[in-house]
Write a protein that holds these residues in place. Structure first.
Motif, PDB file in Angstrom:
ATOM      1  N   ALA A  16       0.840  -1.193   0.000  1.00 29.94           N
ATOM      2  CA  ALA A  16       0.000   0.000   0.000  1.00 29.94           C
ATOM      3  C   ALA A  16       0.878   1.248   0.000  1.00 29.94           C
ATOM      4  N   GLU A  17       0.532   2.220  -0.818  1.00 30.98           N
ATOM      5  CA  GLU A  17       1.354   3.413  -0.983  1.00 30.98           C
ATOM      6  C   GLU A  17       1.267   4.355   0.213  1.00 30.98           C
ATOM      7  N   VAL A  18       2.241   5.251   0.288  1.00 33.25           N
ATOM      8  CA  VAL A  18       2.229   6.335   1.262  1.00 33.25           C
ATOM      9  C   VAL A  18       1.703   7.579   0.554  1.00 33.25           C
ATOM     10  N   LEU A  19       0.628   8.149   1.063  1.00 32.26           N
ATOM     11  CA  LEU A  19       0.002   9.319   0.438  1.00 32.26           C
ATOM     12  C   LEU A  19       0.349  10.567   1.228  1.00 32.26           C
ATOM     13  N   VAL A  20       0.727  11.634   0.508  1.00 33.87           N
ATOM     14  CA  VAL A  20       1.042  12.917   1.130  1.00 33.87           C
ATOM     15  C   VAL A  20       0.155  13.994   0.513  1.00 33.87           C
ATOM     16  N   GLY A  21      -0.493  14.782   1.357  1.00 36.47           N
ATOM     17  CA  GLY A  21      -1.286  15.911   0.878  1.00 36.47           C
ATOM     18  C   GLY A  21      -0.419  17.145   0.748  1.00 36.47           C
ATOM     19  N   LEU A  22      -0.393  17.739  -0.436  1.00 32.62           N
ATOM     20  CA  LEU A  22       0.421  18.931  -0.706  1.00 32.62           C
ATOM     21  C   LEU A  22      -0.469  20.147  -0.890  1.00 32.62           C
ATOM     22  N   GLY A  50       1.482  23.402  -0.762  1.00 34.05           N
ATOM     23  CA  GLY A  50       2.466  24.454  -0.967  1.00 34.05           C
ATOM     24  C   GLY A  50       3.004  25.049   0.319  1.00 34.05           C
ATOM     25  N   SER A  51       2.478  24.648   1.475  1.00 35.88           N
ATOM     26  CA  SER A  51       2.920  25.201   2.757  1.00 35.88           C
ATOM     27  C   SER A  51       4.195  24.509   3.233  1.00 35.88           C
ATOM     28  N   ASP A  52       4.871  25.137   4.200  1.00 33.12           N
ATOM     29  CA  ASP A  52       6.049  24.522   4.792  1.00 33.12           C
ATOM     30  C   ASP A  52       5.689  23.194   5.458  1.00 33.12           C
ATOM     31  N   GLY A  53       4.531  23.168   6.093  1.00 33.35           N
ATOM     32  CA  GLY A  53       4.109  21.942   6.752  1.00 33.35           C
ATOM     33  C   GLY A  53       3.930  20.799   5.779  1.00 33.35           C
ATOM     34  N   SER A  54       3.323  21.058   4.629  1.00 31.62           N
ATOM     35  CA  SER A  54       3.103  19.984   3.662  1.00 31.62           C
ATOM     36  C   SER A  54       4.414  19.526   3.026  1.00 31.62           C
ATOM     37  N   ARG A  55       5.356  20.455   2.853  1.00 31.54           N
ATOM     38  CA  ARG A  55       6.665  20.047   2.327  1.00 31.54           C
ATOM     39  C   ARG A  55       7.412  19.182   3.335  1.00 31.54           C
ATOM     40  N   GLN A  56       7.276  19.506   4.617  1.00 30.06           N
ATOM     41  CA  GLN A  56       7.900  18.666   5.632  1.00 30.06           C
ATOM     42  C   GLN A  56       7.238  17.294   5.672  1.00 30.06           C
ATOM     43  N   ALA A  57       5.922  17.274   5.527  1.00 31.80           N
ATOM     44  CA  ALA A  57       5.207  16.002   5.477  1.00 31.80           C
ATOM     45  C   ALA A  57       5.656  15.188   4.267  1.00 31.80           C
ATOM     46  N   MET A  58       5.927  15.857   3.158  1.00 31.25           N
ATOM     47  CA  MET A  58       6.398  15.154   1.963  1.00 31.25           C
ATOM     48  C   MET A  58       7.750  14.497   2.223  1.00 31.25           C
ATOM     49  N   ARG A  59       8.655  15.225   2.886  1.00 30.92           N
ATOM     50  CA  ARG A  59       9.963  14.635   3.190  1.00 30.92           C
ATOM     51  C   ARG A  59       9.812  13.434   4.123  1.00 30.92           C
ATOM     52  N   TRP A  60       8.940  13.590   5.126  1.00 31.49           N
ATOM     53  CA  TRP A  60       8.691  12.476   6.041  1.00 31.49           C
ATOM     54  C   TRP A  60       8.103  11.291   5.277  1.00 31.49           C
ATOM     55  N   GLY A  61       7.113  11.556   4.433  1.00 28.71           N
ATOM     56  CA  GLY A  61       6.468  10.481   3.679  1.00 28.71           C
ATOM     57  C   GLY A  61       7.405   9.814   2.693  1.00 28.71           C
ATOM     58  N   ALA A  62       8.300  10.600   2.077  1.00 27.64           N
ATOM     59  CA  ALA A  62       9.246  10.029   1.120  1.00 27.64           C
ATOM     60  C   ALA A  62      10.211   9.072   1.817  1.00 27.64           C
ATOM     61  N   ASP A  63      10.712   9.471   2.995  1.00 28.32           N
ATOM     62  CA  ASP A  63      11.576   8.573   3.764  1.00 28.32           C
ATOM     63  C   ASP A  63      10.839   7.284   4.117  1.00 28.32           C
ATOM     64  N   GLU A  64       9.584   7.435   4.517  1.00 29.29           N
ATOM     65  CA  GLU A  64       8.799   6.274   4.907  1.00 29.29           C
ATOM     66  C   GLU A  64       8.537   5.356   3.716  1.00 29.29           C
ATOM     67  N   ALA A  65       8.206   5.931   2.565  1.00 27.56           N
ATOM     68  CA  ALA A  65       7.956   5.121   1.374  1.00 27.56           C
ATOM     69  C   ALA A  65       9.214   4.376   0.948  1.00 27.56           C
ATOM     70  N   ALA A  66      10.364   5.036   1.042  1.00 26.50           N
ATOM     71  CA  ALA A  66      11.621   4.386   0.671  1.00 26.50           C
ATOM     72  C   ALA A  66      11.905   3.194   1.571  1.00 26.50           C
ATOM     73  N   LEU A  67      11.670   3.355   2.859  1.00 19.00           N
ATOM     74  CA  LEU A  67      11.911   2.258   3.794  1.00 19.00           C
ATOM     75  C   LEU A  67      10.906   1.131   3.618  1.00 19.00           C
ATOM     76  N   HIS A  72      -2.562  16.900  -4.532  1.00 19.05           N
ATOM     77  CA  HIS A  72      -3.001  18.269  -4.264  1.00 19.05           C
ATOM     78  C   HIS A  72      -4.471  18.384  -4.633  1.00 19.05           C
ATOM     79  N   VAL A  73      -5.242  19.022  -3.754  1.00 15.65           N
ATOM     80  CA  VAL A  73      -6.671  19.199  -3.995  1.00 15.65           C
ATOM     81  C   VAL A  73      -6.969  20.665  -4.245  1.00 15.65           C
ATOM     82  N   GLN A  74      -7.602  20.946  -5.374  1.00 15.12           N
ATOM     83  CA  GLN A  74      -8.081  22.300  -5.668  1.00 15.12           C
ATOM     84  C   GLN A  74      -9.526  22.422  -5.203  1.00 15.12           C
ATOM     85  N   GLU A  75      -9.747  23.277  -4.251  1.00 18.22           N
ATOM     86  CA  GLU A  75     -11.123  23.519  -3.822  1.00 18.22           C
ATOM     87  C   GLU A  75     -11.798  24.440  -4.817  1.00 18.22           C
ATOM     88  N   TRP A  76     -12.990  24.087  -5.246  1.00 18.55           N
ATOM     89  CA  TRP A  76     -13.744  24.924  -6.165  1.00 18.55           C
ATOM     90  C   TRP A  76     -14.252  26.150  -5.422  1.00 18.55           C
TER      91      TRP A  76
END
Length: 312
Positions: free
Chosen positions: A8-14, A16-33, A42-46
């Motif tokens: 099962a994949e690791v999903l990261v919500g982006l 553009g914020s600093d928090g989401s970029r940090q979550a991406m780095r955390w998620g990328a490390d986790e997916a690699a392991l 990324h979700v565009q709200e209408w």
């Protein structure tokens, strides 16, 4: 020990914020392991009014595609060979779209927002809180400004037998788990032991208990009430942990029983943790977040990433 193969994949919500970029780095490390795919969403709200949708700005599409493309490129540079998938979704509510996308993921990582320094705590946005309160999968909330592993120093997310551990990191830190033996906590224990085995981390189980209103009288009459209560709780917790300890003999564990607020006990114990794990009971509420008071306090104030695991 052979590294477990995750599918099962690791999903990261982006967003553009600093928090989401940090979550991406955390998620990328986790997916690699986990040897699995990383899914950047990324979700565009209408934009809408109470009466009708507002005209859509095509520039939002350009920005969204650019965001996920640039972040995917950055991840691939840091983790060569990692399978990275990107998706841009549209909908009225970001939390709803992310929650539906997370249904097939094994793990979800989202950012939280820093609201102050010097002990003022952190805020979890409405989207992250809503997803953590409703998603059928574990959701990890990662604050900005901290290392991807969540501890205030460089520590590794790599196992000792991993082929290519992340550069510049060493193996220290524990995983702190809030545990109440009265809860149906098998899902919580499964997640905690898998994470500890994956990261070669020690598991620290924390149980805080608050006296009943009649405790004051009983404590005065019988001075052994504290000891009896803590011994009973420790026995119950060790009974719950026994089969998991047999299944994961390589994982070191310890149990901490503290008299006082469960939330405060867990936050005090998490100061040196790489990850804090809390359970989330299923709550039949019509609107709003569905986190209990302990989980709610920890996700707002813990300096480490917090994994919220739905309990059966």
């Amino acid at each position: 020990m052979t590294t477990k193969e995750f599918t099962a994949e690791v999903l990261v919500g982006l967003d553009g914020s600093d928090g989401s970029r940090q979550a991406m780095r955390w998620g990328a490390d986790e997916a690699a392991l986990r040897h699995t795919r990383l899914h950047l969403v990324h979700v565009q709200e209408w934009p809408a009014t109470w009466s009708a949708p507002l005209p859509h700005d095509p520039q939002l599409d350009v920005w969204a595609q650019s965001l996920v493309r640039e972040q995917a490129t950055r991840v691939r540079e840091d983790h060569p060979g990692l399978n990275v998938r990107t998706t841009v979704l549209s909908g009225t509510f970001t939390a709803t779209e992310l929650g539906e996308a997370a249904a097939t993921a094994g793990l979800v990582a989202l950012g939280s927002s820093e609201v102050g320094r010097g002990g003022h705590g952190f805020a979890v946005g409405s989207v992250s809180l809503a997803v953590a309160g409703t998603a059928p999968r574990p959701v990890v909330l990662v604050r900005p400004g901290a290392p991807a592993d969540g501890v205030g120093q460089e520590i590794s997310l790599a196992t000792q037998d991993a082929a290519t551990p992340p550069a510049g990191q060493t193996a220290t830190g524990n995983i702190t788990v809030g545990l109440d033996p009265r809860d149906p906590c098998q899902a919580l224990l499964a997640f905690a032991f898998e994470e500890a085995a994956l990261h070669r981390a020690r598991l620290r189980f924390v149980h805080g208990w608050k006296p009943f209103p009649s405790y004051g009288y009983g404590g005065a009459v019988h001075g052994g009430v504290d000891e009896e209560t803590q011994t009973r709780a420790r026995t119950e917790i060790n009974g719950l942990l026994a089969p998991w300890r047999r299944q994961y003999p390589e994982v070191e564990t310890d149990v901490s029983i503290a008299k006082g607020s469960p939330a405060n006990s867990l936050m005090d114990a998490s100061l040196d943790a790489r990850l804090v794990v809390v359970g989330r009971r299923s709550r039949a509420v019509p609107v709003g977040a569905r986190l209990g008071h302990v989980a709610h306090a920890v996700v707002h104030h813990s300096p480490a990433p917090v994994a919220v695991v739905p309990l059966a």
